[in-house]
Design an enzyme around this catalytic site. Structure first.
Site, PDB file in Angstrom:
ATOM      1  N   ALA A   1      -2.940 -20.031   4.280  1.00 60.53           N
ATOM      2  CA  ALA A   1      -1.564 -20.285   3.845  1.00 60.53           C
ATOM      3  C   ALA A   1      -0.710 -20.724   5.018  1.00 60.53           C
ATOM      4  CB  ALA A   1      -0.937 -19.020   3.251  1.00 60.53           C
ATOM      5  N   GLN A   2       0.338 -21.480   4.712  1.00 63.55           N
ATOM      6  CA  GLN A   2       1.485 -21.582   5.615  1.00 63.55           C
ATOM      7  C   GLN A   2       2.245 -20.323   5.242  1.00 63.55           C
ATOM      8  OE1 GLN A   2       4.303 -21.213   7.353  1.00 63.55           O
ATOM      9  NE2 GLN A   2       5.413 -22.160   5.664  1.00 63.55           N
TER      10      GLN A   2
ATOM     11  N   TYR B   1       7.856 -20.835  -0.049  1.00 65.77           N
ATOM     12  CA  TYR B   1       6.619 -20.077   0.153  1.00 65.77           C
ATOM     13  C   TYR B   1       6.288 -19.282  -1.112  1.00 65.77           C
ATOM     14  CZ  TYR B   1       3.679 -16.148   1.639  1.00 65.77           C
ATOM     15  OH  TYR B   1       2.678 -15.208   1.720  1.00 65.77           O
TER      16      TYR B   1
ATOM     17  N   ASP C   1      -5.209 -11.426   8.831  1.00 63.64           N
ATOM     18  CA  ASP C   1      -6.067 -10.784   7.827  1.00 63.64           C
ATOM     19  C   ASP C   1      -7.503 -11.267   7.944  1.00 63.64           C
ATOM     20  OD1 ASP C   1      -3.690  -9.726   7.048  1.00 63.64           O
ATOM     21  OD2 ASP C   1      -3.777 -10.405   4.972  1.00 63.64           O
TER      22      ASP C   1
ATOM     23  N   GLY D   1      -8.766 -19.209   6.163  1.00 65.85           N
ATOM     24  CA  GLY D   1      -7.740 -18.462   6.905  1.00 65.85           C
ATOM     25  C   GLY D   1      -8.343 -17.420   7.820  1.00 65.85           C
TER      26      GLY D   1
ATOM     27  N   GLU E   1       6.314 -11.216  -1.979  1.00 59.79           N
ATOM     28  CA  GLU E   1       7.433 -12.181  -1.959  1.00 59.79           C
ATOM     29  C   GLU E   1       7.669 -12.768  -3.345  1.00 59.79           C
ATOM     30  OE1 GLU E   1       9.661 -13.846   0.404  1.00 59.79           O
ATOM     31  OE2 GLU E   1       9.329 -11.906   1.320  1.00 59.79           O
TER      32      GLU E   1
HETATM   33  P1  NAP Z   1      -1.662 -15.826   9.018  1.00 56.17           P
HETATM   34  O1  NAP Z   1      -1.945 -14.926  10.171  1.00 56.17           O
HETATM   35  O2  NAP Z   1      -0.508 -16.764   9.094  1.00 56.17           O
HETATM   36  O3  NAP Z   1      -3.007 -16.675   8.756  1.00 56.17           O
HETATM   37  C1  NAP Z   1      -3.002 -17.786   7.888  1.00 56.17           C
HETATM   38  C2  NAP Z   1      -4.337 -18.475   7.998  1.00 56.17           C
HETATM   39  O4  NAP Z   1      -4.359 -19.611   7.122  1.00 56.17           O
HETATM   40  C3  NAP Z   1      -4.664 -19.005   9.405  1.00 56.17           C
HETATM   41  O5  NAP Z   1      -6.020 -18.813   9.665  1.00 56.17           O
HETATM   42  C4  NAP Z   1      -4.358 -20.493   9.269  1.00 56.17           C
HETATM   43  O6  NAP Z   1      -5.067 -21.306  10.174  1.00 56.17           O
HETATM   44  C5  NAP Z   1      -4.871 -20.718   7.859  1.00 56.17           C
HETATM   45  N1  NAP Z   1      -4.417 -21.988   7.290  1.00 56.17           N
HETATM   46  C6  NAP Z   1      -3.165 -22.473   7.245  1.00 56.17           C
HETATM   47  N2  NAP Z   1      -3.143 -23.671   6.645  1.00 56.17           N
HETATM   48  C7  NAP Z   1      -4.425 -23.957   6.308  1.00 56.17           C
HETATM   49  C8  NAP Z   1      -5.058 -25.058   5.677  1.00 56.17           C
HETATM   50  N3  NAP Z   1      -4.366 -26.116   5.261  1.00 56.17           N
HETATM   51  N4  NAP Z   1      -6.403 -25.010   5.487  1.00 56.17           N
HETATM   52  C9  NAP Z   1      -7.125 -23.953   5.909  1.00 56.17           C
HETATM   53  N5  NAP Z   1      -6.571 -22.883   6.519  1.00 56.17           N
HETATM   54  C10 NAP Z   1      -5.244 -22.890   6.723  1.00 56.17           C
HETATM   55  O7  NAP Z   1      -1.482 -14.981   7.676  1.00 56.17           O
HETATM   56  P2  NAP Z   1      -1.982 -13.488   7.333  1.00 56.17           P
HETATM   57  O8  NAP Z   1      -0.885 -12.552   7.663  1.00 56.17           O
HETATM   58  O9  NAP Z   1      -3.324 -13.303   7.876  1.00 56.17           O
HETATM   59  O10 NAP Z   1      -2.027 -13.559   5.740  1.00 56.17           O
HETATM   60  C11 NAP Z   1      -3.227 -13.954   5.052  1.00 56.17           C
HETATM   61  C12 NAP Z   1      -2.863 -14.403   3.650  1.00 56.17           C
HETATM   62  O11 NAP Z   1      -2.236 -13.325   2.949  1.00 56.17           O
HETATM   63  C13 NAP Z   1      -1.883 -15.560   3.578  1.00 56.17           C
HETATM   64  O12 NAP Z   1      -2.242 -16.327   2.447  1.00 56.17           O
HETATM   65  C14 NAP Z   1      -0.537 -14.885   3.345  1.00 56.17           C
HETATM   66  O13 NAP Z   1       0.347 -15.761   2.678  1.00 56.17           O
HETATM   67  C15 NAP Z   1      -0.957 -13.720   2.474  1.00 56.17           C
HETATM   68  N6  NAP Z   1      -0.125 -12.519   2.566  1.00 56.17           N
HETATM   69  C16 NAP Z   1       0.145 -11.966   3.783  1.00 56.17           C
HETATM   70  C17 NAP Z   1       0.883 -10.801   3.835  1.00 56.17           C
HETATM   71  C18 NAP Z   1       1.210 -10.143   5.150  1.00 56.17           C
HETATM   72  O14 NAP Z   1       2.118  -9.317   5.181  1.00 56.17           O
HETATM   73  N7  NAP Z   1       0.476 -10.441   6.215  1.00 56.17           N
HETATM   74  C19 NAP Z   1       1.351 -10.196   2.653  1.00 56.17           C
HETATM   75  C20 NAP Z   1       1.026 -10.788   1.426  1.00 56.17           C
HETATM   76  C21 NAP Z   1       0.265 -11.943   1.383  1.00 56.17           C
HETATM   77  P3  NAP Z   1      -4.440 -21.702  11.619  1.00 56.17           P
HETATM   78  O15 NAP Z   1      -4.776 -20.531  12.507  1.00 56.17           O
HETATM   79  O16 NAP Z   1      -5.151 -22.949  11.952  1.00 56.17           O
HETATM   80  O17 NAP Z   1      -2.966 -21.858  11.423  1.00 56.17           O
HETATM   81  N1  GDD Z   2      10.614 -13.581  11.111  1.00 55.44           N
HETATM   82  C1  GDD Z   2      11.788 -12.984  11.357  1.00 55.44           C
HETATM   83  N2  GDD Z   2      12.409 -13.220  12.558  1.00 55.44           N
HETATM   84  N3  GDD Z   2      12.332 -12.180  10.412  1.00 55.44           N
HETATM   85  C2  GDD Z   2      13.508 -11.568  10.700  1.00 55.44           C
HETATM   86  C3  GDD Z   2      14.157 -11.743  11.919  1.00 55.44           C
HETATM   87  C4  GDD Z   2      13.606 -12.624  12.883  1.00 55.44           C
HETATM   88  O1  GDD Z   2      14.123 -12.833  13.964  1.00 55.44           O
HETATM   89  N4  GDD Z   2      15.291 -10.976  11.912  1.00 55.44           N
HETATM   90  C5  GDD Z   2      15.326 -10.347  10.738  1.00 55.44           C
HETATM   91  N5  GDD Z   2      14.255 -10.709   9.982  1.00 55.44           N
HETATM   92  C6  GDD Z   2      13.992 -10.257   8.604  1.00 55.44           C
HETATM   93  C7  GDD Z   2      13.716 -11.401   7.635  1.00 55.44           C
HETATM   94  O2  GDD Z   2      14.952 -12.004   7.227  1.00 55.44           O
HETATM   95  C8  GDD Z   2      13.009 -10.644   6.520  1.00 55.44           C
HETATM   96  O3  GDD Z   2      13.945 -10.063   5.654  1.00 55.44           O
HETATM   97  C9  GDD Z   2      12.266  -9.529   7.253  1.00 55.44           C
HETATM   98  O4  GDD Z   2      12.819  -9.480   8.583  1.00 55.44           O
HETATM   99  C10 GDD Z   2      10.759  -9.748   7.346  1.00 55.44           C
HETATM  100  O5  GDD Z   2      10.523 -11.053   7.840  1.00 55.44           O
HETATM  101  P1  GDD Z   2       9.050 -11.538   8.268  1.00 55.44           P
HETATM  102  O6  GDD Z   2       8.469 -10.587   9.232  1.00 55.44           O
HETATM  103  O7  GDD Z   2       9.149 -12.966   8.665  1.00 55.44           O
HETATM  104  O8  GDD Z   2       8.184 -11.342   6.940  1.00 55.44           O
HETATM  105  P2  GDD Z   2       8.472 -11.737   5.407  1.00 55.44           P
HETATM  106  O9  GDD Z   2       8.737 -10.454   4.677  1.00 55.44           O
HETATM  107  O10 GDD Z   2       9.473 -12.812   5.304  1.00 55.44           O
HETATM  108  O11 GDD Z   2       7.072 -12.354   4.965  1.00 55.44           O
HETATM  109  C11 GDD Z   2       5.848 -11.689   5.298  1.00 55.44           C
HETATM  110  O12 GDD Z   2       5.499 -10.787   4.281  1.00 55.44           O
HETATM  111  C12 GDD Z   2       5.207 -11.378   2.997  1.00 55.44           C
HETATM  112  C13 GDD Z   2       4.865 -10.234   2.032  1.00 55.44           C
HETATM  113  O13 GDD Z   2       6.035  -9.703   1.480  1.00 55.44           O
HETATM  114  C14 GDD Z   2       4.777 -12.790   5.499  1.00 55.44           C
HETATM  115  O14 GDD Z   2       3.605 -12.181   6.006  1.00 55.44           O
HETATM  116  C15 GDD Z   2       4.427 -13.448   4.169  1.00 55.44           C
HETATM  117  O15 GDD Z   2       3.317 -14.332   4.380  1.00 55.44           O
HETATM  118  C16 GDD Z   2       4.053 -12.361   3.164  1.00 55.44           C
HETATM  119  O16 GDD Z   2       3.738 -12.931   1.918  1.00 55.44           O
END
Ligand code: NAP
Ligand code: GDD
Length: 365
Positions: free
Chosen positions: A97-98, A167, A23, A18, A144
């Site tokens: 991750a997706q 997810y 991240d 990833g 989540e």
């Molecule tokens: P992100 O920007 O969506 O990055 C996800 C990464 O995973 C990308 O590099 C993507 O590659 C790669 N990936 C997807 N499918 C893959 C596969 N089959 N094999 C190898 N790599 C793959 O997510 P992020 O925000 O950096 O988050 C990093 C991790 O933390 C994720 O696991 C996410 O679920 C978790 N997380 C995130 C948050 C948050 O708020 N950001 C909070 C809690 C946990 P491509 O560029 O090719 O798509």
């Molecule tokens: N994406 C999106 N788009 N979210 C919206 C929108 C919109 O147009 N309008 C309102 N929201 C609300 C969503 O319904 C959700 O309640 C909140 O905004 C945050 O949505 P996201 O930014 O898509 O993030 P997330 O909280 O669902 O998930 C992210 O955080 C998780 C950690 O709690 C992702 O980064 C996950 O990968 C991560 O695990």
């Protein structure tokens, strides 16, 4: 042994799945600054999506000595396990991750393959390597998993899980696999239960970046309206740059444990809008439309984390305030919008620059 040799033998190696994500960028930057050799797994795609790794290369002129990218995919068991055995990393960060919650309702099986089965492949590779060379694993778990059930806030390491999306279900499976590998095989494996963290590098179809990009595009006359879903949802939003430091700290402990990483503050999407539009002197109510297509089949209403364990055991605390984060993101997008406007002005009439963004997603995100 001279100091140079010493540095060579103590230089640590990290493998990041990833690495092309948000991240992945901040974690790589932090590890490269610490002197690590960083290996990253990248997926092949027909169009290049290396914006963040290219930025890393620009920031580290000597990157060729420290940063190595390899094709791979965590759903490919053979390739994932082989890479781990071959590279012999000291630390593995499974960030792949997706990661889009809304999209996981459209692609539940794929999401499970990547987020749960993919994580298991990484753990298997680590278990096999660990027979001959110690390795430590970080699993990107998420708030989540808690589901934001009323009465459970603030959520800590002991709060029960109640996943409300494909997810989150997949992430709960990966969480338990990680704990099981620790308990069954003595693997040094930690779950970082991170609450939402954002940055200028955030994907454009997460709500924070969708808003800050929308603000900048509206301010520069490149977009007229912004369509969103649930404005009442509340999230504990921190800065990704602060959170990757916690990932590293978890793997430097004497024994492996799981940690919640959060700011302890929660804000609604509406408050995020207030703050972001205020930065450019506009009133969001004049520009935002509510589109039910952006609502989710099940919503996580309130997330707010209790990171006191990380504070006391890891010495970790967030450095960036909510307002500081919003302003950093809006300012970055204003710069991008300004550049985009200037470049568009230089093109011949009728020709436009591609503006791929959340609004051009195939389904509402
Ligand atoms: P992100 O920007 O969506 O990055 C996800 C990464 O995973 C990308 O590099 C993507 O590659 C790669 N990936 C997807 N499918 C893959 C596969 N089959 N094999 C190898 N790599 C793959 O997510 P992020 O925000 O950096 O988050 C990093 C991790 O933390 C994720 O696991 C996410 O679920 C978790 N997380 C995130 C948050 C948050 O708020 N950001 C909070 C809690 C946990 P491509 O560029 O090719 O798509
Ligand atoms: N994406 C999106 N788009 N979210 C919206 C929108 C919109 O147009 N309008 C309102 N929201 C609300 C969503 O319904 C959700 O309640 C909140 O905004 C945050 O949505 P996201 O930014 O898509 O993030 P997330 O909280 O669902 O998930 C992210 O955080 C998780 C950690 O709690 C992702 O980064 C996950 O990968 C991560 O695990």
């Amino acid at each position: 042994m001279n100091a140079d040799n010493m540095a060579e033998t103590t230089q640590k190696t990290a493998l990041i799945t990833g690495i092309t994500g948000q991240d992945g960028y901040y974690l790589s930057r932090s590890l490269l600054e610490k002197g690590y050799v960083v290996h990253g797994i990248v997926r092949r795609s027909s169009s290049m999506n290396r914006e963040r790794t290219d930025r890393l290369k620009a920031e580290f002129p000597d990157w060729e000595e420290q940063l190595f990218l390899h094709y791979g995919d965590v759903t490919d068991a053979a390739c994932t396990i082989e890479r781990i055995i071959q590279l012999e990393p000291d630390e593995i960060y499974n960030l792949s991750a997706q990661s889009h919650v809304r999209v996981s309702f459209d692609k539940p099986l794929f999401t499970h393959q990547v987020n749960a089965v993919g994580a298991l492949h990484v753990l298997e590779g680590a278990r096999l390597l660990n027979r001959t060379k110690p390795v430590r694993v970080y699993q990107a778990s998420t708030s989540e998993m808690f589901g934001g059930i009323p009465g459970t806030s603030p959520q800590s390491e002991t709060t029960p899980f109640h996943p409300r999306s494909p997810y989150a279900c997949a992430k709960v499976a990966a969480y338990h696999h990680t704990v099981n590998y620790r308990e069954s095989y003595g693997l040094f494996a930690c779950n970082g239960i991170l609450f939402n963290h954002e940055s200028p590098m955030r994907g454009e179809n997460f709500v924070t970046r969708k808003i800050t990009r929308g603000v900048a595009w509206i301010k520069h006359g490149l977009q007229e309206r912004l369509a969103l879903g649930n404005l009442d949802a509340k999230r504990d939003w921190g800065f990704a740059g602060d959170y990757v430091d916690a990932m590293w700290r978890m793997l430097q402990q004497e024994s492996p444990e799981d940690f919640v990483i959060a700011t302890g503050e929660t804000h609604s999407v509406r408050e995020f809008l207030d703050c972001a539009f205020e930065r450019v002197g506009l009133d969001w109510t004049a520009y935002v439309d509510i589109d039910p297509r952006f609502l989710r089949p099940a919503e996580v209403e309130v997330l707010c984390g209790d990171a006191s364990k990380a504070r006391s055991q890891l010495g970790w605390r967030p450095e960036t305030s909510f307002r500081g984060l919003v302003e950093m993101m809006v300012d970055h997008d204003l710069e991008l919008a300004e550049r985009h406007r200037r470049m568009s002005a230089m093109l011949p009439l009728g020709v436009s620059i591609s503006t791929a963004s959340a609004s051009s997603s195939p389904s509402p995100t």
